[in-house]
Scaffold this motif. Sequence first.
Motif, mmCIF file in Angstrom:
data_model
loop_
_atom_site.group_PDB
_atom_site.id
_atom_site.type_symbol
_atom_site.label_atom_id
_atom_site.label_comp_id
_atom_site.label_asym_id
_atom_site.label_seq_id
_atom_site.Cartn_x
_atom_site.Cartn_y
_atom_site.Cartn_z
ATOM 1 N N SER A 142 0.821 -1.204 0.000
ATOM 2 C CA SER A 142 0.000 0.000 0.000
ATOM 3 C C SER A 142 0.859 1.261 0.000
ATOM 4 O O SER A 142 1.760 1.405 0.799
ATOM 5 N N PHE A 198 0.641 5.757 -1.166
ATOM 6 C CA PHE A 198 -0.216 6.865 -1.545
ATOM 7 C C PHE A 198 0.272 7.532 -2.821
ATOM 8 O O PHE A 198 -0.120 8.641 -3.133
ATOM 9 N N THR A 257 -13.004 7.254 -4.830
ATOM 10 C CA THR A 257 -12.520 6.978 -3.477
ATOM 11 C C THR A 257 -13.672 6.472 -2.622
ATOM 12 O O THR A 257 -14.778 7.015 -2.684
ATOM 13 N N ARG A 297 -14.264 5.332 1.457
ATOM 14 C CA ARG A 297 -13.624 5.343 2.771
ATOM 15 C C ARG A 297 -13.717 3.974 3.436
ATOM 16 O O ARG A 297 -14.695 3.239 3.259
ATOM 17 N N PHE A 302 -12.552 -0.286 1.274
ATOM 18 C CA PHE A 302 -11.944 0.954 0.784
ATOM 19 C C PHE A 302 -11.455 0.830 -0.657
ATOM 20 O O PHE A 302 -11.199 -0.253 -1.167
ATOM 21 N N ILE A 324 -3.233 2.172 1.278
ATOM 22 C CA ILE A 324 -3.689 2.467 2.635
ATOM 23 C C ILE A 324 -2.535 2.253 3.609
ATOM 24 O O ILE A 324 -1.617 1.472 3.334
ATOM 25 N N THR A 338 -2.863 -6.485 1.569
ATOM 26 C CA THR A 338 -4.087 -5.871 1.070
ATOM 27 C C THR A 338 -4.771 -6.860 0.144
ATOM 28 O O THR A 338 -4.186 -7.271 -0.855
ATOM 29 N N HIS A 358 -5.922 7.011 4.571
ATOM 30 C CA HIS A 358 -6.378 6.614 3.239
ATOM 31 C C HIS A 358 -6.741 7.847 2.436
ATOM 32 O O HIS A 358 -7.096 8.891 2.996
ATOM 33 N N LYS A 359 -6.641 7.730 1.133
ATOM 34 C CA LYS A 359 -6.898 8.854 0.236
ATOM 35 C C LYS A 359 -8.309 9.413 0.400
ATOM 36 O O LYS A 359 -8.552 10.604 0.168
#
Length: 373
Positions: free
Chosen positions: A32, A34, A215, A217, A238, A243, A263, A295-296
């Motif tokens: 994970s 970003f 996206t 959540r 998500f 993440i 993940t 998270h984004k």
Amino acid sequence: MEGLIPCFRNPPDPTIMRKVVFFTLILFCTDSTFAVSHSLQYVYSGTSEIPNLPEFVVIGLVDGEPFVHYDSNSHKMTPRQEWMARSEGPDYWNKESQNLHGEESLFKNNVDVAKKRFNQTGGIHTFQRMYGCEWDDETGATGAHEQFGYDGSDFLALDLKTMTYVAPVMQAAPTKQKWDRDNTRKDRYKRYFTQECIEWLKKYVSYGKSTLERTVRPEVSMLQKDPSSPVTCRATGFFPKGIVVTWRKDGVDMHSDVEVGETLPNGDGTFQITSKLTVKPEDWKMNSYSCVVQHKSLQDDIAVLLEEKNIRTNQGGISWGIIVGCVAAALALVAVVTGVVLWRRSRTGYGKAGTSYTDSENSSQQQPKVHPP
């Protein structure tokens, strides 16, 4: 490295299925991050003597989302995303199907060649290839990767900087020597990885922009089998898959006594991840422990305090049957089972399905089959 496979008409042997399911989890276990990046990834798999499974399967993924599939039973490349189905016409699917049909004999031959080099005869064996590219849409940075494996171990990998191959086992040396001497092949593949693959990646991202850049959540919960068991922090539901889940003690990030899982796909286009904390009950009751999720999709981090009221107990534990059930849902969605355990550390995108790199030792040299621009 086990095979890729769509739906089962007749259930395989349970032992084989368990191995296949385990390797399926590995396929989707990408680390994970970003990074604002996109990846195009393809996995080719040739197998021998696995009951009820096609001998050759290809799965393509954009940003970790399966979007195309091919196998030697149907001999057809088919879409796995609505955005892909509506963006390309019959010519595209026919050309891709023809190209990959030509790959079948190469991959079957590769399995036979590998068996001879390892002095093997019958039994279950797999030969697999992963390749593709990655593009950061903010910085413009790009990357690429190509790797081969046999029976769960590294077999051959491309060093893109030198355009030479790394052979971790002696049985791969003949292939390395052959390909390293072929300057025409090097130039062709370098052009593909640095230019053509990126162009197709950008095109696919534009097709699926609304899906790939959405996206969702995560939902965060804590689980514990019994008071003496580790506490599990689970984030699920998500998207995208990037993440970060950490444990903090009195506000400070913890690095020991913590085990972060992989993940994994939920089967509905979202992902899940778990992080386990090994801590004595008297310790966490005397200190402040929390699970923090970044998270984004989140404006602010989600922080769940380790308190009795926040813990759900699971006296029976999570059974293998539940795991298989969850994975089965993912298999039905993406139509793929794969053994990619050898590439757990390779987390970037891969290449274009229509490009042939699997030059068998006993076959004539293939030219890349690249889509028209």
